[in-house]
Design a protein around this motif. Sequence first.
Motif, PDB file in Angstrom:
ATOM      1  N   SER A  62      44.687  37.277  47.519  1.00  0.00           N
ATOM      2  CA  SER A  62      44.024  36.346  46.617  1.00  0.00           C
ATOM      3  C   SER A  62      45.042  35.604  45.767  1.00  0.00           C
ATOM      4  O   SER A  62      46.174  36.059  45.556  1.00  0.00           O
ATOM      5  N   GLY A  63      44.636  34.455  45.240  1.00  0.00           N
ATOM      6  CA  GLY A  63      45.474  33.687  44.340  1.00  0.00           C
ATOM      7  C   GLY A  63      45.523  34.324  42.966  1.00  0.00           C
ATOM      8  O   GLY A  63      44.694  35.171  42.602  1.00  0.00           O
ATOM      9  N   LEU A  64      46.486  33.888  42.155  1.00  0.00           N
ATOM     10  CA  LEU A  64      46.672  34.466  40.831  1.00  0.00           C
ATOM     11  C   LEU A  64      45.446  34.267  39.948  1.00  0.00           C
ATOM     12  O   LEU A  64      45.068  35.153  39.177  1.00  0.00           O
ATOM     13  N   GLY A  65      44.788  33.124  40.084  1.00  0.00           N
ATOM     14  CA  GLY A  65      43.623  32.832  39.253  1.00  0.00           C
ATOM     15  C   GLY A  65      42.482  33.797  39.482  1.00  0.00           C
ATOM     16  O   GLY A  65      41.915  34.342  38.531  1.00  0.00           O
ATOM     17  N   ILE A  66      42.143  34.038  40.735  1.00  0.00           N
ATOM     18  CA  ILE A  66      41.040  34.942  41.040  1.00  0.00           C
ATOM     19  C   ILE A  66      41.408  36.380  40.702  1.00  0.00           C
ATOM     20  O   ILE A  66      40.547  37.173  40.298  1.00  0.00           O
ATOM     21  N   ILE A  67      42.698  36.720  40.820  1.00  0.00           N
ATOM     22  CA  ILE A  67      43.131  38.081  40.468  1.00  0.00           C
ATOM     23  C   ILE A  67      42.943  38.321  38.973  1.00  0.00           C
ATOM     24  O   ILE A  67      42.380  39.345  38.555  1.00  0.00           O
ATOM     25  N   LEU A  68      43.401  37.378  38.152  1.00  0.00           N
ATOM     26  CA  LEU A  68      43.268  37.528  36.699  1.00  0.00           C
ATOM     27  C   LEU A  68      41.802  37.504  36.273  1.00  0.00           C
ATOM     28  O   LEU A  68      41.369  38.329  35.462  1.00  0.00           O
ATOM     29  N   ALA A  69      41.044  36.563  36.829  1.00  0.00           N
ATOM     30  CA  ALA A  69      39.627  36.464  36.469  1.00  0.00           C
ATOM     31  C   ALA A  69      38.866  37.715  36.894  1.00  0.00           C
ATOM     32  O   ALA A  69      38.044  38.251  36.140  1.00  0.00           O
ATOM     33  N   GLY A  70      39.145  38.201  38.120  1.00  0.00           N
ATOM     34  CA  GLY A  70      38.474  39.401  38.614  1.00  0.00           C
ATOM     35  C   GLY A  70      38.821  40.630  37.807  1.00  0.00           C
ATOM     36  O   GLY A  70      37.966  41.465  37.510  1.00  0.00           O
ATOM     37  N   THR A  71      40.091  40.742  37.417  1.00  0.00           N
ATOM     38  CA  THR A  71      40.529  41.877  36.613  1.00  0.00           C
ATOM     39  C   THR A  71      39.812  41.909  35.273  1.00  0.00           C
ATOM     40  O   THR A  71      39.304  42.954  34.844  1.00  0.00           O
TER      41      THR A  71
END
Length: 246
Positions: A62-71
Amino acid sequence: MTSPEMATLLGLVLAHLSGDFLFQPHRWVESKQRHKLLSPALYWHACLHGLLTALVLTLAGSGLGIILAGTLFVAISHALIDLGKTYLDSNRLRWFLLDQLLHLLVILGLWLTWLGSLQPLFEMFAWITTPRALTLAGAYLLVTRPMAIAIALAMRPWSDEVNDPGTLAAAGARIGMLERFLVLTLVLLDELTAVGFLLTAKSVLRFGDLRESSDRKLTEYVLLGTLLSVSATLALGLLVRSLNLG
């Protein structure tokens, strides 16, 4: 649905189960229950789930954006759900199941966002509304309370003649439901031999009690109830299989 997509969903579920049951010390549970919003364990636990989610999303490419948002989404929602649970009776099964259901809905929402499509929901709804799925749901519903009531009515002429002290209240009905659930599943899977093993196991467990009771009426009553329950479930399972709905 492709294998990587399903692997990501299963990875998120596995991360949740690991965070809730494998990596959560009992002292964290006690701390959350006692101190609620002021418990440091509540936030450590939420951060743990966030990190596990980040790991799964990273492995999924996954991209950094979805990783941060998902976390953040998983960590914050997990903290809020667990905080709400601390105000309920933790010894009640219903609240435990509700807690886990809410967490799984969060995971499902995150997965669909990561996927960028609601197609899996449409596919699931389409399958649920098929004749086969509805027939299976009806069969499993029948072997619970409806069949329990029918068997109890069928056994009523002999129920007043037996006395079985020392048993748990309503335990027999619940055992019967689980027994029918297993028998129906085995019949639908075409594992009729396993039904025989199930009956044998139950007979072994009951043999000592019935022998010690020296009550022939009780023995006959239990045997009749078991055979009636299993026979009805076998007939239902074979009927469902014969329909073979698509």
